[in-house]
Design an enzyme around this catalytic site. Sequence first.
Site, PDB file in Angstrom:
ATOM      1  N   GLY A  54       0.870  -1.183   0.000  1.00 38.85           N
ATOM      2  CA  GLY A  54       0.000   0.000   0.000  1.00 38.85           C
ATOM      3  C   GLY A  54       0.903   1.228   0.000  1.00 38.85           C
ATOM      4  NE  ARG A  96       5.280  -3.470  -4.552  1.00 40.66           N
ATOM      5  CZ  ARG A  96       3.978  -3.665  -4.331  1.00 40.66           C
ATOM      6  NH1 ARG A  96       3.461  -3.465  -3.118  1.00 40.66           N
ATOM      7  NH2 ARG A  96       3.175  -4.057  -5.299  1.00 40.66           N
ATOM      8  CD  GLN A 199      -3.297  -7.045  -2.919  1.00 43.76           C
ATOM      9  OE1 GLN A 199      -4.006  -7.748  -3.642  1.00 43.76           O
ATOM     10  NE2 GLN A 199      -2.133  -6.569  -3.328  1.00 43.76           N
ATOM     11  CG  ASP A 240       0.219   2.048  -5.655  1.00 44.02           C
ATOM     12  OD1 ASP A 240      -0.953   1.609  -5.636  1.00 44.02           O
ATOM     13  OD2 ASP A 240       1.125   1.623  -4.906  1.00 44.02           O
ATOM     14  CG  ASN A 250      -5.334   1.751  -7.114  1.00 45.38           C
ATOM     15  OD1 ASN A 250      -4.533   1.822  -6.168  1.00 45.38           O
ATOM     16  ND2 ASN A 250      -6.518   1.192  -6.985  1.00 45.38           N
TER      17      ASN A 250
END
Length: 349
Positions: A54, A96, A199, A240, A250
Site C-alpha cells: 500500500g 518497489r 488484498q 499508488d 492503482n
Amino acid sequence: MANQYQDNIQAVVWGDNACLKLLDQRILPAKYHYIEYHHSADVASAISDMVVRGAPAIGVAAGYAIVLAAKKRFQQLSSSWQSDIEKDLDILAQSRPTAVNLFWAIERMRDVISVTEGDPFDILLTEAKKIHQEDITANHIMGDLGAKLLKNCSGVLTHCNAGALATGGYGTALGVIRSAWAAGHLKSVYADETRPWLQGARLTAWELIEDDIPVTLIAEGAAAALMQSGKIQWVVVGSDRIAANGDVANKIGTYGLAIMAKHHGVKFMVVAPTSTIDMSIKHGSDIPIENRSADEVLYLNGQRVAAEDAHAWNPAFDVTPANLVDAIITEKGVVEKPDMDKMLGLLQT
Ligand code: MRU
C-alpha cells in the site's frame, strides 16, 4: 466529523526497543503477526516481498527504515554517515517502483539528513514519526471530504486494500468508507477479491469486519454484473501514483472497473494524499509499472493452479485515464473531473 473508528489497525509501528515492527500482511487474516526489523535492507526486502504494502504504508515504513540506517551508519563512521547512507537509500528506492510515496518519503528524509549535525537518531526519528502522523491526519480529512460525496449513495465497491493496512492508519478509500458508514450514508460495501494477492478478500474484508462494517465480497469478474444490478453508485479506490494530468495508477484491475463504471453510470472516486501526486510525470503512460513474478498468478498458496507450461503476465498496477475519474479526494481538497490545471491549482492551495 468524529466517528467511532479509531486507528486500531496499525501496519507500521515504531517499537519501544528502537526497531521497526511490520504487521505481516502476507498471512492475514489467518495470522496476526508483527516482524521486527533492525536493518534498513531487511525493510527494503519486506517492501518487495509484500510484508508491508500500500503506497502510503510503504512511504511510512521507508521513513523508519532510514532511521535504522542512520543509526547504523553513524555508529560505523560518524564522519561519513551522510554519504554512506546513500547506499541504503538506493536499496530502499529499488524495493518497489510504482508507489511514489516511497520516493517522496526518501526525499523528505534525505532533506533532513543533509542538514543534520551530530547524532542523527532523534531528529530522523522525529521526522519519520511526523510522516506517519501526517498520513493518519490526511486520511481522516479525506474520509470526511469523500463521505460528503457519498451522501445519497447506498452502495460502493472498493478494489484491493486502501485501508489502515495500506497507510499510516484509517485508510484512504477505506477511510472514506469508514467515515461514510459512520455518518449513516452507506447501506452496503462491496469489495472485490483482487487477484493475485487477494488484498480485497484477505485484507479489506478483514479490516471492515474488525470495524463492524458489513462487507460483501465479489469475484472480480462479478463487478460488471454488480454495476448492472444498480446496487452501487460509486467505485472508491486508492492510488499508488497520480500524474500531473490526473491519470491514476492503482492496483491492476482498477482501469477495468473505471471503464465499467462509466458504462453503467456509476461514479469513480480516487482517494489519495498529496504525497501520491507526482507532478514530475505529465501523463499516466510515463508512470513506471511494476511487473511481478509470474508465479504469483500461476500458483495459489504454494500450489500450482495453472496448467503446466502455461505462462503468466503479472503487472501489479494499471493506469486509469483522468477522463474516467469523477473525483480525486486529497487532504488539500477535492478535484472533480481532474486535469492538469486543476491538479496544479490543488497543489498551490
Ligand atoms: O500491491 P499493493 O498491495 O501494494 O497495491 C496497493 C494498491 O494498489 C492500493 O490501492 C494503493 O497503494 C493505495 S493504498 C492507500
